[in-house]
Scaffold this motif. Structure first.
Motif, short mmCIF file in Angstrom:
data_model
loop_
_atom_site.label_atom_id
_atom_site.label_comp_id
_atom_site.label_asym_id
_atom_site.label_seq_id
_atom_site.Cartn_x
_atom_site.Cartn_y
_atom_site.Cartn_z
N ALA A 1 2.23 -30.14 -11.14
CA ALA A 1 3.06 -30.19 -9.93
C ALA A 1 4.25 -29.25 -10.06
N GLN A 2 4.86 -29.22 -11.25
CA GLN A 2 6.00 -28.34 -11.46
C GLN A 2 5.56 -26.87 -11.39
N LEU A 3 4.40 -26.58 -11.96
CA LEU A 3 3.87 -25.22 -11.88
C LEU A 3 3.64 -24.83 -10.43
N HIS A 4 3.12 -25.75 -9.65
CA HIS A 4 2.89 -25.48 -8.23
C HIS A 4 4.21 -25.23 -7.50
N ARG A 5 5.22 -26.02 -7.82
CA ARG A 5 6.54 -25.80 -7.20
C ARG A 5 7.11 -24.45 -7.62
N ARG B 1 7.93 -20.78 -5.25
CA ARG B 1 9.18 -20.00 -5.23
C ARG B 1 8.94 -18.50 -5.39
N LEU B 2 7.74 -18.11 -5.75
CA LEU B 2 7.42 -16.70 -5.85
C LEU B 2 7.30 -16.10 -4.45
N SER B 3 7.43 -14.79 -4.38
CA SER B 3 7.19 -14.14 -3.10
C SER B 3 5.70 -14.28 -2.76
N ARG C 1 4.35 -8.62 -13.73
CA ARG C 1 5.68 -8.97 -13.22
C ARG C 1 5.68 -10.35 -12.56
N ALA C 2 4.63 -10.65 -11.81
CA ALA C 2 4.55 -11.96 -11.16
C ALA C 2 4.45 -13.07 -12.20
N LYS D 1 7.01 -17.49 -15.07
CA LYS D 1 7.47 -18.09 -16.33
C LYS D 1 8.96 -18.37 -16.27
N ASP D 2 9.74 -17.40 -15.79
CA ASP D 2 11.19 -17.59 -15.70
C ASP D 2 11.54 -18.75 -14.77
N ILE D 3 10.90 -18.80 -13.62
CA ILE D 3 11.16 -19.88 -12.66
C ILE D 3 10.78 -21.23 -13.26
N TYR D 4 9.62 -21.29 -13.88
CA TYR D 4 9.15 -22.53 -14.49
C TYR D 4 10.12 -23.01 -15.56
N LEU D 5 10.54 -22.11 -16.42
CA LEU D 5 11.47 -22.49 -17.49
C LEU D 5 12.82 -22.93 -16.94
#
Length: 190
Positions: A122-126, A130-132, A169-170, A175-179
């Motif tokens: 679920a967190q990965l999906h969230r 947030r990605l473009s 890049r995506a 990875k940055d958003i998830y962390l």
């Protein structure tokens, strides 16, 4: 079992044997459902979009030449369906829990999945949300749909190198958003 190739089936559909579309539906409805769900996070809308893709396959069957790969043509239609749906509606802030539809997408059972795994998914999906749209699309096609970079390059009308760079890049952005999300939730728990 799958003695008929996707291309030969679609060529038969093009020739008027529309009953062959059922075999293509059996092969591709789950991958398309996953493609749409990973793109929009809405299971009900994703099911509708899958139906729209198969409707367009019938409607535009005359455009299938058989020269390229069927999957590439199908995902081209799917991308158009997704773009049309995005134009018609505003992005929904409400996403259904991915665990509710994981069984349907994967085709297996999730009864034994742990709560921790469900939360991580679920967190990965969230994080993906947030990605473009472009970044999410590249990741869905390359990682979830397992399209080759060459196929994605053909779909996006770009070079294989450009697709590789975009995918990298995506993935880094994800990875940055998830962390960041993970660290933020750990801080809140303390």
């Amino acid at each position: 079992m799958n003695s008929l190739t996707d291309n030969s089936l679609m060529l038969q559909v093009k020739a008027g044997q529309v009953d062959k579309m059922g075999l293509l539906f059996e092969r591709y409805h789950r991958p398309l459902l996953a493609f749409f769900y990973h793109s929009n996070g809405n299971a009900t809308a994703s099911e509708d979009l899958v139906q729209n893709v198969f409707y367009r396959m019938l409607k535009y069957r005359h455009t299938f030449t058989g020269d390229g790969e069927f999957r590439t043509w199908m995902y081209h239609l799917a991308r158009n369906v997704l773009a049309d749906a995005a134009k018609k509606s505003k992005p929904s802030a409400h996403h259904q829990d991915i665990a509710d539809w994981a069984d349907k997408i994967a085709g297996g059972t999730t009864a034994d999945a742990s709560l921790q795994q469900a939360q991580e998914v679920a967190q990965l999906h969230r994080a993906m949300a947030r990605l473009s749209a472009e970044q999410r699309e590249i990741l869905v096609m390359s990682r979830f749909q397992e399209l080759k970079y060459e196929q994605i390059a053909q779909l996006l009308d770009t070079t294989v190198g450009a697709v590789k760079v975009r995918a990298h890049r995506a993935l880094c952005q994800l990875k940055d958003i998830y962390l960041l999300m993970e660290n933020g939730s750990q801080v809140r728990k303390l």
